[in-house]
Structure formats: C-alpha cells, structure tokens
Scaffold this motif. Sequence first.
Motif, PDB file in Angstrom:
ATOM      1  N   GLY A 129      -4.286 -13.030   4.627  1.00  0.00           N
ATOM      2  CA  GLY A 129      -3.391 -11.917   4.895  1.00  0.00           C
ATOM      3  C   GLY A 129      -3.703 -10.651   4.133  1.00  0.00           C
ATOM      4  O   GLY A 129      -2.987  -9.649   4.283  1.00  0.00           O
ATOM      5  N   GLN A 130      -4.777 -10.677   3.327  1.00  0.00           N
ATOM      6  CA  GLN A 130      -5.143  -9.506   2.536  1.00  0.00           C
ATOM      7  C   GLN A 130      -6.466  -8.905   3.014  1.00  0.00           C
ATOM      8  O   GLN A 130      -7.298  -9.609   3.599  1.00  0.00           O
ATOM      9  CB  GLN A 130      -5.272  -9.898   1.062  1.00  0.00           C
ATOM     10  CG  GLN A 130      -3.977 -10.383   0.435  1.00  0.00           C
ATOM     11  CD  GLN A 130      -2.883  -9.339   0.458  1.00  0.00           C
ATOM     12  OE1 GLN A 130      -3.114  -8.174   0.131  1.00  0.00           O
ATOM     13  NE2 GLN A 130      -1.685  -9.757   0.864  1.00  0.00           N
ATOM     14  N   PRO A 131      -6.680  -7.609   2.783  1.00  0.00           N
ATOM     15  CA  PRO A 131      -7.957  -6.988   3.174  1.00  0.00           C
ATOM     16  C   PRO A 131      -9.134  -7.666   2.481  1.00  0.00           C
ATOM     17  O   PRO A 131      -9.049  -8.048   1.312  1.00  0.00           O
ATOM     18  CB  PRO A 131      -7.803  -5.538   2.711  1.00  0.00           C
ATOM     19  CG  PRO A 131      -6.329  -5.318   2.605  1.00  0.00           C
ATOM     20  CD  PRO A 131      -5.744  -6.637   2.198  1.00  0.00           C
ATOM     21  N   VAL A 157     -14.453   4.067   4.690  1.00  0.00           N
ATOM     22  CA  VAL A 157     -13.575   3.651   5.786  1.00  0.00           C
ATOM     23  C   VAL A 157     -12.121   3.731   5.337  1.00  0.00           C
ATOM     24  O   VAL A 157     -11.814   3.710   4.140  1.00  0.00           O
ATOM     25  CB  VAL A 157     -13.890   2.204   6.238  1.00  0.00           C
ATOM     26  CG1 VAL A 157     -15.286   2.117   6.834  1.00  0.00           C
ATOM     27  CG2 VAL A 157     -13.734   1.217   5.091  1.00  0.00           C
ATOM     28  N   GLY A 158     -11.245   3.811   6.299  1.00  0.00           N
ATOM     29  CA  GLY A 158      -9.818   3.767   5.999  1.00  0.00           C
ATOM     30  C   GLY A 158      -9.363   2.340   5.785  1.00  0.00           C
ATOM     31  O   GLY A 158      -9.998   1.392   6.254  1.00  0.00           O
ATOM     32  N   GLU A 159      -8.241   2.183   5.098  1.00  0.00           N
ATOM     33  CA  GLU A 159      -7.736   0.846   4.814  1.00  0.00           C
ATOM     34  C   GLU A 159      -7.449   0.075   6.098  1.00  0.00           C
ATOM     35  O   GLU A 159      -7.583  -1.146   6.148  1.00  0.00           O
ATOM     36  CB  GLU A 159      -6.470   0.929   3.949  1.00  0.00           C
ATOM     37  CG  GLU A 159      -6.715   1.373   2.513  1.00  0.00           C
ATOM     38  CD  GLU A 159      -7.546   0.349   1.737  1.00  0.00           C
ATOM     39  OE1 GLU A 159      -7.201  -0.846   1.742  1.00  0.00           O
ATOM     40  OE2 GLU A 159      -8.547   0.772   1.117  1.00  0.00           O
ATOM     41  N   GLU A 160      -7.058   0.792   7.151  1.00  0.00           N
ATOM     42  CA  GLU A 160      -6.739   0.124   8.410  1.00  0.00           C
ATOM     43  C   GLU A 160      -7.976  -0.442   9.098  1.00  0.00           C
ATOM     44  O   GLU A 160      -7.872  -1.299   9.999  1.00  0.00           O
ATOM     45  CB  GLU A 160      -6.012   1.085   9.352  1.00  0.00           C
ATOM     46  CG  GLU A 160      -6.876   2.186   9.972  1.00  0.00           C
ATOM     47  CD  GLU A 160      -7.190   3.341   9.021  1.00  0.00           C
ATOM     48  OE1 GLU A 160      -7.950   4.237   9.418  1.00  0.00           O
ATOM     49  OE2 GLU A 160      -6.648   3.326   7.888  1.00  0.00           O
ATOM     50  N   GLN A 161      -9.163  -0.002   8.706  1.00  0.00           N
ATOM     51  CA  GLN A 161     -10.403  -0.501   9.300  1.00  0.00           C
ATOM     52  C   GLN A 161     -10.916  -1.771   8.609  1.00  0.00           C
ATOM     53  O   GLN A 161     -11.763  -2.475   9.164  1.00  0.00           O
ATOM     54  CB  GLN A 161     -11.490   0.584   9.220  1.00  0.00           C
ATOM     55  CG  GLN A 161     -11.197   1.829  10.056  1.00  0.00           C
ATOM     56  CD  GLN A 161     -12.264   2.870   9.848  1.00  0.00           C
ATOM     57  OE1 GLN A 161     -12.187   3.705   8.938  1.00  0.00           O
ATOM     58  NE2 GLN A 161     -13.295   2.838  10.670  1.00  0.00           N
ATOM     59  N   ILE A 162     -10.419  -2.036   7.419  1.00  0.00           N
ATOM     60  CA  ILE A 162     -10.889  -3.206   6.670  1.00  0.00           C
ATOM     61  C   ILE A 162     -10.345  -4.477   7.316  1.00  0.00           C
ATOM     62  O   ILE A 162      -9.158  -4.563   7.638  1.00  0.00           O
ATOM     63  CB  ILE A 162     -10.462  -3.125   5.193  1.00  0.00           C
ATOM     64  CG1 ILE A 162     -11.018  -1.849   4.552  1.00  0.00           C
ATOM     65  CG2 ILE A 162     -10.941  -4.358   4.432  1.00  0.00           C
ATOM     66  CD1 ILE A 162     -10.549  -1.627   3.125  1.00  0.00           C
ATOM     67  N   LEU A 163     -11.202  -5.442   7.502  1.00  0.00           N
ATOM     68  CA  LEU A 163     -10.821  -6.699   8.126  1.00  0.00           C
ATOM     69  C   LEU A 163      -9.838  -7.451   7.231  1.00  0.00           C
ATOM     70  O   LEU A 163     -10.054  -7.577   6.030  1.00  0.00           O
ATOM     71  CB  LEU A 163     -12.067  -7.552   8.376  1.00  0.00           C
ATOM     72  CG  LEU A 163     -11.913  -8.799   9.254  1.00  0.00           C
ATOM     73  CD1 LEU A 163     -11.530  -8.414  10.662  1.00  0.00           C
ATOM     74  CD2 LEU A 163     -13.216  -9.596   9.255  1.00  0.00           C
ATOM     75  N   VAL A 164      -8.760  -7.939   7.825  1.00  0.00           N
ATOM     76  CA  VAL A 164      -7.766  -8.735   7.098  1.00  0.00           C
ATOM     77  C   VAL A 164      -8.133 -10.208   7.227  1.00  0.00           C
ATOM     78  O   VAL A 164      -8.421 -10.698   8.326  1.00  0.00           O
ATOM     79  CB  VAL A 164      -6.350  -8.471   7.639  1.00  0.00           C
ATOM     80  CG1 VAL A 164      -5.329  -9.406   6.986  1.00  0.00           C
ATOM     81  CG2 VAL A 164      -5.957  -7.008   7.406  1.00  0.00           C
ATOM     82  N   HIS A 165      -8.114 -10.916   6.113  1.00  0.00           N
ATOM     83  CA  HIS A 165      -8.556 -12.310   6.105  1.00  0.00           C
ATOM     84  C   HIS A 165      -7.522 -13.221   6.760  1.00  0.00           C
ATOM     85  O   HIS A 165      -6.337 -13.178   6.428  1.00  0.00           O
ATOM     86  CB  HIS A 165      -8.815 -12.773   4.677  1.00  0.00           C
ATOM     87  CG  HIS A 165      -9.399 -14.148   4.590  1.00  0.00           C
ATOM     88  ND1 HIS A 165     -10.428 -14.577   5.417  1.00  0.00           N
ATOM     89  CD2 HIS A 165      -9.114 -15.211   3.777  1.00  0.00           C
ATOM     90  CE1 HIS A 165     -10.748 -15.827   5.116  1.00  0.00           C
ATOM     91  NE2 HIS A 165      -9.955 -16.230   4.130  1.00  0.00           N
ATOM     92  N   ASP A 166      -7.987 -14.043   7.698  1.00  0.00           N
ATOM     93  CA  ASP A 166      -7.153 -15.051   8.342  1.00  0.00           C
ATOM     94  C   ASP A 166      -7.787 -16.412   8.107  1.00  0.00           C
ATOM     95  O   ASP A 166      -8.627 -16.869   8.876  1.00  0.00           O
ATOM     96  CB  ASP A 166      -7.020 -14.761   9.844  1.00  0.00           C
ATOM     97  CG  ASP A 166      -6.100 -15.753  10.554  1.00  0.00           C
ATOM     98  OD1 ASP A 166      -5.513 -16.614   9.869  1.00  0.00           O
ATOM     99  OD2 ASP A 166      -5.972 -15.674  11.789  1.00  0.00           O
ATOM    100  N   ALA A 167      -7.373 -17.079   7.021  1.00  0.00           N
ATOM    101  CA  ALA A 167      -7.941 -18.383   6.688  1.00  0.00           C
ATOM    102  C   ALA A 167      -7.530 -19.457   7.682  1.00  0.00           C
ATOM    103  O   ALA A 167      -8.166 -20.511   7.744  1.00  0.00           O
ATOM    104  CB  ALA A 167      -7.498 -18.788   5.285  1.00  0.00           C
ATOM    105  N   HIS A 168      -6.470 -19.188   8.457  1.00  0.00           N
ATOM    106  CA  HIS A 168      -5.949 -20.193   9.379  1.00  0.00           C
ATOM    107  C   HIS A 168      -6.438 -20.008  10.815  1.00  0.00           C
ATOM    108  O   HIS A 168      -5.955 -20.694  11.725  1.00  0.00           O
ATOM    109  CB  HIS A 168      -4.423 -20.170   9.361  1.00  0.00           C
ATOM    110  CG  HIS A 168      -3.834 -20.257   7.980  1.00  0.00           C
ATOM    111  ND1 HIS A 168      -4.310 -21.130   7.020  1.00  0.00           N
ATOM    112  CD2 HIS A 168      -2.823 -19.561   7.388  1.00  0.00           C
ATOM    113  CE1 HIS A 168      -3.618 -20.979   5.907  1.00  0.00           C
ATOM    114  NE2 HIS A 168      -2.727 -20.036   6.097  1.00  0.00           N
ATOM    115  N   ASP A 169      -7.362 -19.109  11.011  1.00  0.00           N
ATOM    116  CA  ASP A 169      -7.905 -18.859  12.353  1.00  0.00           C
ATOM    117  C   ASP A 169      -8.617 -20.117  12.857  1.00  0.00           C
ATOM    118  O   ASP A 169      -9.549 -20.611  12.215  1.00  0.00           O
ATOM    119  CB  ASP A 169      -8.887 -17.692  12.299  1.00  0.00           C
ATOM    120  CG  ASP A 169      -9.342 -17.232  13.679  1.00  0.00           C
ATOM    121  OD1 ASP A 169      -9.069 -17.938  14.669  1.00  0.00           O
ATOM    122  OD2 ASP A 169      -9.990 -16.168  13.742  1.00  0.00           O
TER     123      ASP A 169
END
Length: 348
Positions: A244-246, A270-282
């Motif tokens: 859930g974090q960048p 890059v802007g913060e909105e462009q940074i991939l958010v980690h989804d460990a549960h994908d």
Amino acid sequence: MSELVNGRGLSLVPKTDAKQTLKDFKSDQEVRWCPGCGDYAILAAVQSFLPELGLRRENIVFVSGIGCSSRFPYYLNTYGFHSIHGRAPAIATGLAASRPDLSVWVITGDGDALSIGGNHLIHALRRNVNLNILLFNNRIYGLTKGQYSPTSEVGKITKSTPMGSLDKPFNPMSLAIGAEASFVARTIDSDRKHLQSVLREAAAHRGTSLVEIYQNCNIFNDDAFQPLKDPEVRDDITIRLEHGQPIASASKAVVRGARGGIEVVPRASVGEEQILVHDAHDPDPSVAFALSRLDEPAFEHVPIGIFRSVDRPSYESLMSDQLDAAAQRQGAGDLGELLMGGDTWRIN
C-alpha cells in the motif's frame, strides 16, 4: 495475547499462558560461529522474536540442512532436526503435513537450498506446505571454506574458481516467485527491526513462506552487502517494499515502463502519483517478479521487504480433505489388513 498468534499460519498450534522471554528460547549449547558472523545477529533476532508468538516451545520445530546456518537448531530451546544436505524442506514437509499443530521452520543457506537442495526447495514452494523457510544468503560456501555458491556473482574469485566464476547466479526471489510461492520476502541480518517485522508476517502466513536473509560471511566473503549497510548510500539504493506504499528509495522511484513493465527513475523526475504503489497481495505475480529483478546489476537499487503474500490452499489442508473424503467413502481402514491383503508370500 498477541494478535500474531491468531494468524492463519498458527491457528492450529497450541498456545501457552506462560510469559516467555528471550532466555526461554536459548539452549544450553555454546554458540560456535566465526567471530563477527552474521548468523549471530539472526539468531538473536529469532530468539527475541519467538516469545511474541505465544506458542508452546514443544510445538515449535526448527529443521536445518548442512552448512554454517544449519547449526541453528542446536542453539534454540525448541525441538530441532539437523538433517542432511539440501533435504530440510522434504523433512519439514513431512512434519507439517502430519502435524498441523506444529510451527515448522527451515533454516538453510544459499548453497544448501539452491544447489543439492534446489529440487526440494521449489517443490515445497509450489505445494504451499505450511512452513517457514529462512534462507541465509552470504553468496559463498562458508562451512567448506570459501568455494563459490549458486548465488555468487559472475567473475567471483574463490578457491574453486581461481579465474572467476562463469555461472550466472540464482536470484532466490525470482526463483521463488517463479515457483508460485505464496509468500516471498527479503531482509538483512544487521537490520533487526526489519528482520523481525518480516518474520512476524511469515509466521502468520498460511502456506510456505520464503525469507531470504542477506547474511555477511566476514571470513570468506566479507562486506558482500556493504552498500546496504553504508549510511552514506543505503537510503538511496534500498527500496523498501511495504504493501500500500509507494515503491521508492530516498532518491529513486519505481514507475510503469513504456512497454508495460517497470523501471527505476530519479524520484525527483516524477510526481508522487506516478510512483507505483506496492500490492503484495496481487494474485498476478508479474510485478513481484519484475521487482525481484531490480537488483541486477547488483546494488544499484535493491528491494527489501515482502514481495508477495497471497492466499491459496495449503498442501496439508488439501491432503487432510482428501483423507477425510476417502474415509467417508471407504471407512477408516485397517493398516494390518492392508499389509496382509492382496498378493503376499510366506517364505519358510
């Protein structure tokens, strides 16, 4: 009672009402590794973490193979099994499948797990047996005095590769994700807080958890992971993976690439909105696999943390369902009758 003991991975393991401390998990054996070995730090972290589980010590088992790390069971006041080279996952599978009331841990090294034990490791991972595998990776054979291992880098000069290793090294995280492991994480021996946070998540996970621990061998491969410990550069190259974090370090960020993959770029670009958010549960392992490749070439940017944590049925629960179904159809069965039935011969 700690919330951790309610984790699905520990739901069937008996709890204790007695207050436990680090001392309860220290055995009476003298700890014998080379002075300065990273194994000391890992042992101390594990011994101080185990009381948090609130489990009966009689229901905790550590199984090891062969190697420096495999002395671990001697130093813990739990049940333990110092097994044979590479076979710890197979023995642990038998324990976990037959005794769901046990918390089963495997201690192994990069040589033990990824050379002679490679086949056993990948099948434990794909079966999703309810056990925790701690893979100490120092990128060298330490117990046999300094030969190159399956994780040694290309060009590594050792006693067995005097002109440099020709082998491309295994990436334990990529291997585990490719084997469909349901929990895959990486941490480092010298960061106790992070190490213990990963162990908590691994213990609570139902199924096989693989935790790679970067571990220093100061005799035969000293400072193999020094950039991750150097205060001048570690914050720039360490990418901490938190659900859930960048996905970013102090100076770098992971973004979607132009061709659909991922890439590392300067964070300021890059802007913060462009940074991939980690989804460990994908459930799709493709991003987790791509993250596992970011440390190539080594130590430009190294992901640390939980790459993947997904739910899928564990092996022993599926096996138990099969046994129950067979008993309902055919009865409980009689072992003596089975052994004496069918074609038998008597030799006088």
